[in-house]
Design an enzyme around this catalytic site. Sequence first.
Site, PDB file in Angstrom:
ATOM      1  N   HIS A   1     -23.467  28.362 -11.348  1.00 57.31           N
ATOM      2  CA  HIS A   1     -22.303  28.730 -10.637  1.00 57.31           C
ATOM      3  C   HIS A   1     -22.183  29.517  -9.436  1.00 57.31           C
ATOM      4  O   HIS A   1     -21.218  29.580  -8.722  1.00 57.31           O
ATOM      5  CB  HIS A   1     -21.486  29.189 -11.652  1.00 57.31           C
ATOM      6  CG  HIS A   1     -21.351  30.535 -12.085  1.00 57.31           C
ATOM      7  ND1 HIS A   1     -22.210  31.051 -13.249  1.00 57.31           N
ATOM      8  CD2 HIS A   1     -20.880  31.860 -11.745  1.00 57.31           C
ATOM      9  CE1 HIS A   1     -22.112  32.368 -13.209  1.00 57.31           C
ATOM     10  NE2 HIS A   1     -21.671  32.805 -12.193  1.00 57.31           N
TER      11      HIS A   1
ATOM     12  N   ASP B   1     -27.198  27.452 -17.019  1.00 55.37           N
ATOM     13  CA  ASP B   1     -26.691  27.897 -15.661  1.00 55.37           C
ATOM     14  C   ASP B   1     -27.775  28.740 -14.855  1.00 55.37           C
ATOM     15  O   ASP B   1     -27.903  29.653 -14.579  1.00 55.37           O
ATOM     16  CB  ASP B   1     -25.720  29.034 -16.247  1.00 55.37           C
ATOM     17  CG  ASP B   1     -24.702  29.258 -15.117  1.00 55.37           C
ATOM     18  OD1 ASP B   1     -24.779  28.766 -13.983  1.00 55.37           O
ATOM     19  OD2 ASP B   1     -23.484  29.922 -15.388  1.00 55.37           O
TER      20      ASP B   1
ATOM     21  N   SER C   1     -23.511  37.912 -12.054  1.00 57.79           N
ATOM     22  CA  SER C   1     -24.172  36.562 -12.356  1.00 57.79           C
ATOM     23  C   SER C   1     -25.311  36.286 -11.651  1.00 57.79           C
ATOM     24  O   SER C   1     -25.473  36.505 -10.615  1.00 57.79           O
ATOM     25  CB  SER C   1     -22.973  35.637 -12.074  1.00 57.79           C
ATOM     26  OG  SER C   1     -21.876  35.666 -12.934  1.00 57.79           O
TER      27      SER C   1
END
Length: 713
Positions: free
Chosen positions: A85, A221, A648
Site C-alpha cells: 500500500h 502487504d 507502514s
Amino acid sequence: MMKKILLLMTLCVAFLTSMADEGMWFLMHLKRLNEADMQKKGLKLTAEEIYSINNSSLKDAIVQFNGGCTAEIVSKTGLVFTNHHCGYGAIAELSTKEHDYLTHGFWAKNYGEELKPKSLYVRFFVRMDDVSKRILALVNDKMPEKERQKIINQEIAKIEKENSENGKYVVSVKSFYNGNEFYYFVYQDFTDVRLVGTPPNSIGKFGGDTDNWEWPRHTGDFSIFRVYADKDGNPAPYSKDNVPLKPKYHLPISLKGVQEGDFSMILGYPGRTNRWMPAAGIDQNVNYAYPAWVEASKVGMDAMKRHMEKDQTVNINYASQYSGVANYWKNRQGMIDALTKHNTAASKRKLENGLQKWANKKENKAQYGDVLQTINSYYAATNEKARHDNYLIGMLRSSTFAALPNNLGNALLQYAGANEAQRAQIVPRIKALIQDSYEKAYMPLEIDVLTDELNLYVKKAGNIAPYIAELATANHADFSQTVKVAFEQSIFGSTEKLNAFLANPNVELVNNDPLFKISNALLTKYREASPAQEQMDDDFQGAFRKYIAGFLAMNPKGKYYPDANSTLRLTYGTVRALPKDPRNDADINNYTTLKGTIAKYKPNDEEFDLPKRLIELYERKDYGRYADKKGYMPVNFLSDQDITGGNSGSPVLNAKGELIGLAFDGNIEAMAGDVIFDPVLQRTISVDIRYVLFVIDKFAGAQNIINELTIVE
C-alpha cells in the site's frame, strides 16, 4: 487530601511515561533511556549498533519512503522492501489497461526491466542533535506567539543552512513537546527509485477495506523497489547511466520465524500522534471533527466507486486515491468508537484535575494557573468550526476539482499578467501541473464526486463559504446541474481549453470561470482566519506549550517521549498474541497461515479473490524453505510495539537486528492509540518475512531477487 493529590500525580506520570512497551524513542537517546531495558528484554545489540554517527549501523538501512511511509534496504545493491500500500501510487501510475500491474503484479528479471515512476524518493537519516537551548534562549513567555515564532523560524533557517553542507543534505529542525524542545535532523534524498516487484492486488491487498485494521489478517502487504545513484554513489536525477546504490548497511533476513514472547523492535517514521492532546480536544474530535471527516469521506468514496466498478482503466487510475480516502475513513470511525468505548476524554480530564491542583500552588500559579481554562475555552469556541473544516477537508481529499482550479487558476493569472520573458519561465510549471492533473482524470467521476461533496457540505457543514451558500440558494441545495454546467463552461474542464488559454491568456476569463469561483471560494474559506480567531489560536498555542511543560515539570525525573511527527523513532516490545479467536486456525492467536487465507477465498470477489497459482502451491504444500518448522506457511503476525501511520513498511527486527517482518497495520480495538496507548490491546500487524520470500520465490519465480538477499537460515 494530600495522599489523593499524590495518587493523581502518580497516575498522571504513569499515563504519560513508558507503560509496558509504549514509546516512540529518539535513536540518540537509546543509550541513556532504553538500552538497559531493551537488553533485559532480549536485545543482543548495543545502542551504538543501532544508531551511530561514525560507523555503519541499523539506522543506515532505514529510509523514509516517499514522505509518508517507511522502507528498508535489504541488499548491497540498493534493494528496498516496503508495503504494497506504500508503493500503491507508484504501481498504479505505472499500470495501464494493457499492463495492469495492480491486478496482475510485476517482477523485473534484471535491472533493465525495472520501472521508474515519475516522482518517488527515499530519505536516508544521517544524524540528529538537540538545539533546544540555542533556540529557547532567544524567546520568552511574555512574547506574543507571532513574534516568538518569527524569532524561532529565523534561527531554524540558520541551523538548517549551517548543517546542509552547501545543499548536500536536507536539514529539518523540528519542534517537540509543542515548542518546549527542538532538534535538527540531517537527511540525504535519492530520487531515482524504481519498481522491482509487486504481488498482485489479490495478495498485496487481500482482504481490502473489509479486513483493514482487523485481525486475523492474511495480507501479503509488500512491494519491492531499488534505489539508484550516480557512479560515485551520490543522489542524482533519473538517468540510464545511474547504477544501483551501494548502501552503508543492509538488513539480513531471518527465516527462523517468531514465537510468543520473542523480543522485537521496529524502526520507522511514525507520522502523527496526539498523546498530549487535552480532554477537550478529544471531545472535539469524537463529537465534531471525526464524524464530519467520516461522512465526507464515505460520500466521496461512493461517488468514485460507481465509476471505478464500470471501467477497469478508471479503476486503475483512481485506485490509489480511493485507497487513501478509504484508509482514513475507517481509521477515523475506529478512533470515534475506541475513544468513546474507553472513555479516554474522561480519563484525561482526571489527570488534568491533578495538573490543575499542582498549578494552583503558589510557586506554580503565575506560570500555569490559567492554562487549562484557556485550553478549554478555545475548544468550546472552535467545536463548530472543527465540524465545518472536516467536511471541507473530506471534500478536498476526495475531489481533485475542489482544489485544482484554484491552484492552477492562480498560476494562470500570474501567466496572463506576465510579459513574454516571464511567461517562458512560468509555462513549464503550468504544463507539468496540467499533465499531472489531467493525464488520468475521468471527468464524469470528477463531476459526481464534486457534486455529492458540495451537496453534503451545504447541508451539514454550518458556516459554509459565502459563494457556495449563494449557489445553494439558487439551486435549492442541489449541485447536480450547477457542477455539470460548470465543467462544460470552464477552461478547467479539459486540457484543450487550458492549452487554448495559454495561447491566448485572459485574466477575466479565469476570474469569471465557474469552476475557479467554486474552488476559490472553498480554498478561501479553508484558509480563513479572522483577527479574533488568530488571537485565540495564539493564546491556545501558548497555553498548550505550558500544559505540556507543566506535566513535565510535575515529575522532572520521568521517562518521556515526544509525539510522533515523521521523524525516525524506535519502538520495542515482544511478539504477543490476542485472546483466542475462532476465526483463526493458528495454535496461538499471534500469527495467521496460508490455510486461513484460502479459507477466506471468494472467487472473483474484489477483496477476497486469490491467484490460481497461490492456491495450487497451497494444495501441494509447496512452501520451499519458507514454511514454519511445524509445517504451515505463515502469513501475518502480531507484536505489541507502539506504531502509527507512517510506520507502514517499517522493518520488524529480532533481537539480533535481523528482518522478520514488515509492519503494515494496527488492530481496530486499539484505534485510540494515536491519543492514548493501550498496553493490553495495542498490537502491530506485520507480514511475516517468510511469506514475502515465499511469494517472491515460489509464487513469482523471481529467483534473481532472492539471490540478492542476505538470508539467515
